[in-house]
Design an enzyme around this catalytic site. Structure first.
Site, PDB file in Angstrom:
ATOM      1  CE  LYS A 195       1.999   1.442   4.924  1.00 63.85           C
ATOM      2  NZ  LYS A 195       1.327   0.940   3.651  1.00 63.85           N
ATOM      3  CE  LYS A 202      -4.885  -1.423   1.530  1.00 66.26           C
ATOM      4  NZ  LYS A 202      -5.429  -2.860   2.258  1.00 66.26           N
ATOM      5  CB  THR A 222      -1.002   0.054   1.211  1.00 69.36           C
ATOM      6  OG1 THR A 222      -1.770  -1.207   1.333  1.00 69.36           O
ATOM      7  CG2 THR A 222      -1.877   1.193   1.047  1.00 69.36           C
TER       8      THR A 222
HETATM    9  P1  NAP Z   1       5.454  -6.519   7.344  1.00 62.79           P
HETATM   10  O1  NAP Z   1       5.259  -7.610   8.103  1.00 62.79           O
HETATM   11  O2  NAP Z   1       6.104  -5.565   8.253  1.00 62.79           O
HETATM   12  O3  NAP Z   1       6.456  -6.856   6.482  1.00 62.79           O
HETATM   13  C1  NAP Z   1       6.979  -5.921   5.694  1.00 62.79           C
HETATM   14  C2  NAP Z   1       8.244  -6.483   4.562  1.00 62.79           C
HETATM   15  O4  NAP Z   1       8.717  -5.449   3.733  1.00 62.79           O
HETATM   16  C3  NAP Z   1       9.323  -7.409   5.263  1.00 62.79           C
HETATM   17  O5  NAP Z   1       9.682  -8.483   4.416  1.00 62.79           O
HETATM   18  C4  NAP Z   1      10.308  -6.531   5.213  1.00 62.79           C
HETATM   19  O6  NAP Z   1      11.642  -6.993   5.209  1.00 62.79           O
HETATM   20  C5  NAP Z   1      10.266  -5.724   3.887  1.00 62.79           C
HETATM   21  N1  NAP Z   1      10.709  -4.375   3.796  1.00 62.79           N
HETATM   22  C6  NAP Z   1      10.496  -3.314   4.083  1.00 62.79           C
HETATM   23  N2  NAP Z   1      11.110  -2.198   3.934  1.00 62.79           N
HETATM   24  C7  NAP Z   1      12.169  -2.626   3.308  1.00 62.79           C
HETATM   25  C8  NAP Z   1      13.119  -2.064   2.255  1.00 62.79           C
HETATM   26  N3  NAP Z   1      13.588  -0.684   2.444  1.00 62.79           N
HETATM   27  N4  NAP Z   1      13.950  -3.033   1.582  1.00 62.79           N
HETATM   28  C9  NAP Z   1      13.718  -4.407   1.415  1.00 62.79           C
HETATM   29  N5  NAP Z   1      12.803  -4.848   2.250  1.00 62.79           N
HETATM   30  C10 NAP Z   1      11.859  -4.051   2.906  1.00 62.79           C
HETATM   31  O7  NAP Z   1       4.286  -5.704   6.900  1.00 62.79           O
HETATM   32  P2  NAP Z   1       2.985  -6.519   6.043  1.00 62.79           P
HETATM   33  O8  NAP Z   1       1.958  -6.246   7.103  1.00 62.79           O
HETATM   34  O9  NAP Z   1       3.463  -7.888   5.386  1.00 62.79           O
HETATM   35  O10 NAP Z   1       2.764  -5.336   5.107  1.00 62.79           O
HETATM   36  C11 NAP Z   1       3.355  -5.256   3.909  1.00 62.79           C
HETATM   37  C12 NAP Z   1       2.316  -4.231   2.795  1.00 62.79           C
HETATM   38  O11 NAP Z   1       1.200  -4.822   2.563  1.00 62.79           O
HETATM   39  C13 NAP Z   1       2.245  -3.017   3.428  1.00 62.79           C
HETATM   40  O12 NAP Z   1       2.433  -1.938   2.466  1.00 62.79           O
HETATM   41  C14 NAP Z   1       0.924  -3.020   4.071  1.00 62.79           C
HETATM   42  O13 NAP Z   1       0.419  -1.703   4.041  1.00 62.79           O
HETATM   43  C15 NAP Z   1       0.288  -3.797   3.104  1.00 62.79           C
HETATM   44  N6  NAP Z   1      -1.047  -4.487   3.718  1.00 62.79           N
HETATM   45  C16 NAP Z   1      -0.941  -5.031   4.944  1.00 62.79           C
HETATM   46  C17 NAP Z   1      -1.959  -5.708   5.243  1.00 62.79           C
HETATM   47  C18 NAP Z   1      -1.818  -6.777   6.698  1.00 62.79           C
HETATM   48  O14 NAP Z   1      -3.238  -7.067   7.228  1.00 62.79           O
HETATM   49  N7  NAP Z   1      -0.836  -6.658   7.364  1.00 62.79           N
HETATM   50  C19 NAP Z   1      -2.927  -5.797   4.531  1.00 62.79           C
HETATM   51  C20 NAP Z   1      -3.398  -5.237   3.241  1.00 62.79           C
HETATM   52  C21 NAP Z   1      -2.033  -4.658   2.894  1.00 62.79           C
HETATM   53  P3  NAP Z   1      12.142  -7.461   6.630  1.00 62.79           P
HETATM   54  O15 NAP Z   1      11.789  -8.729   7.140  1.00 62.79           O
HETATM   55  O16 NAP Z   1      13.654  -7.465   6.359  1.00 62.79           O
HETATM   56  O17 NAP Z   1      11.914  -6.355   7.766  1.00 62.79           O
END
Ligand code: NAP
Length: 293
Positions: free
Chosen positions: A242, A174, A99
């Protein structure tokens, strides 16, 4: 026999890890990259290839999928010094499922087109539960024919797959989704507070409401977690914050006031001030209770 398209998958967080598993189990040749390499171990044992950088993950891939945190992170993994663009073949399709702001998505589409790379912004809704159960809702911006090429990949990850318009349009939808999610979560928290103060069992209240006109995803998925005192993250407070920053800056640009989303953002600031940034977004309940007491 027709072989399945090759996929490079970047970002194995709460969302990305189960999504990558579904693709591997569906038989797509899969190369994964995650900044914290250890998160890929089980996938590698099950047959995925692991790359040391996004650029090393991309060669030969028909689709490069990213799901990382925010716009600058997507820019880094796609276009940074070790970004996927440096290893990708002409004609590859990059699909960003994070997102991010619509403006950043449009900018990525323009910059990638200079490398003959197609781009879809394809954010998702349905939470950690949707990622685990492959029931995500996927809203995509970009060219219609590119969306159709990506459809077999989306079908493995989700249920409601919709092309919503040109580049950036997926992120606009979104943003709309996040307004409803955030304001609805606040409503669920308010109802739970009201039930508790009046001596009503919260799980009973959730069960009743889920059968009537106030049924919602937040009520059924976040309500029980709150009632159990479970604030572990499916979707972190800082990520909802965010998303609401994206929503409110989009609204400001169009002269719109979104009072509900603005109010939720204030409660989230209180969550962050109390050290709850990495708790689940259902911790909004704690901020609401602090304000009420
Ligand atoms: P998360 O668990 O914090 O995972 C984030 C991922 O991004 C991790 O693999 C992290 O790597 C990687 N990352 C972040 N910054 C990076 C960078 N600069 N370079 C390389 N890798 C990087 O978050 P999430 O919940 O999976 O969410 C991911 C996305 O989906 C976000 O944009 C969020 O808004 C969206 N989203 C989430 C949900 C939900 O329910 N969780 C639902 C819909 C959409 P590391 O493992 O090394 O930290």
């Amino acid at each position: 026999m027709q072989t399945k398209p090759r996929i490079a998958f970047i970002g194995l967080g709460i969302m990305g890890l189960p999504m990558a598993w579904h693709l591997l189990k569906a038989g797509f040749p899969l190369t994964v990259y995650n900044r914290t390499a250890s998160r890929a171990s089980d996938l590698v044992r099950a047959g995925a290839r692991q790359a040391a950088t996004p650029a090393e993950a991309a060669p030969g891939a028909d689709f490069v999928i990213s799901i990382v945190t925010d716009g600058p992170d997507v820019e880094q993994v796609l276009l940074g010094p070790d970004g996927a663009v440096h290893g990708a073949q002409h004609g590859a399709v990059f699909i960003d499922m994070s997102t991010i702001s619509p403006e950043t998505a449009r900018n990525l589409a323009d910059r990638l087109s200079l490398h003959q790379i197609e781009f879809l912004d394809a954010p998702v809704s349905g939470g950690d539960v949707g990622a685990r159960n492959a029931t995500l809702t996927i809203m995509a911006g970009g060219k219609q024919d590119v969306f159709e090429r990506a459809r077999p990949v989306f079908e493995v990850l989700g249920k409601r797959l919709t092309h919503v318009g040109p580049a950036g349009a997926g992120q606009v939808v979104k943003a709309c989704n996040q307004v409803v999610t955030a304001v609805n979560l606040l409503a669920v928290c308010e109802a739970l507070t009201l039930a508790e103060k009046n001596g009503i069992d919260q799980q009973t209240m959730i069960h009743v409401l889920a059968g009537g006109a106030s049924q919602s995803w937040s009520l059924e998925n976040m309500g029980p977690r709150i009632a159990k005192g479970d604030f572990t993250p499916g979707f972190m407070v800082k990520l909802l914050q965010k998303d609401l920053n994206i929503v409110l800056s989009l609204a400001r640009r169009h002269g719109l006031a979104l009072p509900g989303a603005t109010l939720v953002q204030r409660f989230l600031e209180d969550n962050v001030a109390h050290g709850e940034a990495t708790e689940g977004s259902q911790a909004l309940y704690k901020a609401l209770k602090r304000a009420a007491e």
